[in-house]
Motif scaffolding. Structure first.
Motif, PDB file in Angstrom:
ATOM      1  N   VAL A  16      -5.532 -16.400  28.276  1.00  0.00           N
ATOM      2  CA  VAL A  16      -6.381 -17.307  27.494  1.00  0.00           C
ATOM      3  C   VAL A  16      -5.523 -18.099  26.507  1.00  0.00           C
ATOM      4  N   CYS A  17      -4.564 -17.427  25.879  1.00  0.00           N
ATOM      5  CA  CYS A  17      -3.632 -18.129  24.984  1.00  0.00           C
ATOM      6  C   CYS A  17      -2.858 -19.198  25.752  1.00  0.00           C
ATOM      7  N   ALA A  18      -2.451 -18.856  26.982  1.00  0.00           N
ATOM      8  CA  ALA A  18      -1.689 -19.802  27.801  1.00  0.00           C
ATOM      9  C   ALA A  18      -2.515 -21.063  28.081  1.00  0.00           C
ATOM     10  N   LYS A  19      -3.796 -20.880  28.378  1.00  0.00           N
ATOM     11  CA  LYS A  19      -4.670 -22.031  28.622  1.00  0.00           C
ATOM     12  C   LYS A  19      -4.820 -22.878  27.364  1.00  0.00           C
ATOM     13  N   GLU A  20      -4.971 -22.221  26.225  1.00  0.00           N
ATOM     14  CA  GLU A  20      -5.104 -22.955  24.967  1.00  0.00           C
ATOM     15  C   GLU A  20      -3.817 -23.705  24.625  1.00  0.00           C
ATOM     16  N   GLY A  61       0.412 -29.156  25.863  1.00  0.00           N
ATOM     17  CA  GLY A  61       0.881 -29.622  27.161  1.00  0.00           C
ATOM     18  C   GLY A  61       1.787 -28.628  27.853  1.00  0.00           C
ATOM     19  N   GLU A  62       2.000 -27.456  27.260  1.00  0.00           N
ATOM     20  CA  GLU A  62       2.835 -26.394  27.821  1.00  0.00           C
ATOM     21  C   GLU A  62       2.499 -25.091  27.097  1.00  0.00           C
ATOM     22  N   THR A  63       2.864 -23.967  27.704  1.00  0.00           N
ATOM     23  CA  THR A  63       2.672 -22.690  27.039  1.00  0.00           C
ATOM     24  C   THR A  63       4.026 -22.124  26.647  1.00  0.00           C
ATOM     25  N   TYR A  64       4.012 -21.023  25.919  1.00  0.00           N
ATOM     26  CA  TYR A  64       5.258 -20.437  25.419  1.00  0.00           C
ATOM     27  C   TYR A  64       5.075 -18.934  25.234  1.00  0.00           C
ATOM     28  N   TRP A  65       6.186 -18.228  25.006  1.00  0.00           N
ATOM     29  CA  TRP A  65       6.140 -16.777  24.787  1.00  0.00           C
ATOM     30  C   TRP A  65       5.793 -16.493  23.332  1.00  0.00           C
ATOM     31  N   HIS A  66       4.707 -15.748  23.124  1.00  0.00           N
ATOM     32  CA  HIS A  66       4.256 -15.405  21.783  1.00  0.00           C
ATOM     33  C   HIS A  66       4.883 -14.078  21.330  1.00  0.00           C
ATOM     34  N   ARG A  67       5.244 -14.008  20.059  1.00  0.00           N
ATOM     35  CA  ARG A  67       5.824 -12.764  19.521  1.00  0.00           C
ATOM     36  C   ARG A  67       4.816 -11.618  19.528  1.00  0.00           C
ATOM     37  N   LYS A  68       3.611 -11.877  19.051  1.00  0.00           N
ATOM     38  CA  LYS A  68       2.637 -10.791  18.893  1.00  0.00           C
ATOM     39  C   LYS A  68       2.263 -10.134  20.218  1.00  0.00           C
TER      40      LYS A  68
END
Length: 284
Positions: free
Chosen positions: A124-128, A134-141
């Motif tokens: 869901v974070c990736a879609k947001e 315009g791209e997703t990224y690696w989240h720390r949490k």
């Protein structure tokens, strides 16, 4: 010349940001980019980037200070949260200088302790992210040990194929290429799983104390006048751990929660600062 042109996103791993910078750098091979970034030093793992060349430090500092990159965009808070202030500051200096003694200061355990760890993500974070940037990224949490659920959306985190440690952790892999464009979220989680992941994420994301805080004193004060304190005022650590394991193992019998309560046992300092755990003990 390295150009750090990519915007660094909220809660983005430095590894993720540098991977996106590489894509914009003009270097066709990531090894050439890493050589300019770290020189001949051993390339660090996904959780920590350290030992930048002077040229790289200068370019990075145009976007963010090296210290803030460590504090706000690596897994540093997971390991340094309850260190004394002087030790925490020393660890930051070691990371800036590329000194491997940061491993000792942060009490990092070498090896995978019987289980490989991989970068994780929330679909869901990736879609947001893709909608907003315009791209997703690696989240720390999403990489916090003991968190199996996204603290924002309450769905199960998904493992990628990228190891957090080991040889292939040196490869720069973009989340945009690794995370599927359309993946269903798994909301088959308990409320307790969500609560624990939320607490761990809140602790991880909180600001560091400006002065040293005695974790033992805090927890002892919360346990006063309970069965977990001896007459002489000493804490019954074994009884505390036994109660937590008993409660958590009864309520959470799946493999995900087993990881959570074993994580608590290995990291008692996090137990001591978790109001949720204190509430559990007061009820039992």
């Amino acid at each position: 010349m390295i150009f750090f042109t990519a915007q660094i996103y909220e809660d983005e791993l430095a590894y993720s940001w540098l991977a996106r910078c590489w894509m914009r750098s003009g270097y066709s091979c990531y090894t050439d980019f890493l050589k300019k970034l770290c020189g001949d030093r051993l390339v660090p793992n996904v959780e920590f980037f350290k030992g930048f060349t002077n040229q790289a430090k200068e370019m990075i500092s145009r976007n963010i200070s090296i210290e803030n990159l460590i504090l706000k965009h690596t897994m540093f808070p997971q390991y340094a949260r309850f260190l004394l202030k002087k030790d925490r500051e020393q660890a930051v200096r070691y990371l800036i200088d590329g000194n491997n003694d940061y491993i000792k200061v942060l009490h990092l355990i070498r090896g995978n302790q019987g289980k490989e760890r991989y970068l994780r993500y929330c679909p869901v974070c990736a879609k947001e992210d893709r909608s907003n940037y315009g791209e997703t990224y690696w989240h720390r949490k999403h990489q916090i040990q003991g968190c199996g659920v996204c603290d924002k959306h309450g769905c199960r985190l998904i493992e990628s194929s990228i190891k957090l440690t080991g040889f292939n952790s040196n490869v720069l892999r973009l989340a945009e290429f690794e995370i599927p464009l359309d993946e269903d979220a798994d909301y088959n989680v308990t409320q307790q799983e969500c609560d624990i992941s939320k607490y761990l994420a809140d602790v991880f994301g909180s600001e560091f104390a400006k002065e040293d805080v005695s974790i033992n004193e805090f927890f002892h004060s919360a346990m006063e006048n309970t069965k977990y304190m001896c007459v002489r005022g000493n804490l019954k650590n074994i009884k505390v751990l036994y109660t937590l394991v008993k409660i958590l193992s009864i309520q959470f019998i799946n493999k995900h929660m087993i990881r959570v309560y074993t994580f608590y046992i290995r990291n008692i300092r996090i137990i001591y600062t978790n109001i949720y755990i204190i509430e559990i003990l007061h009820l039992h």
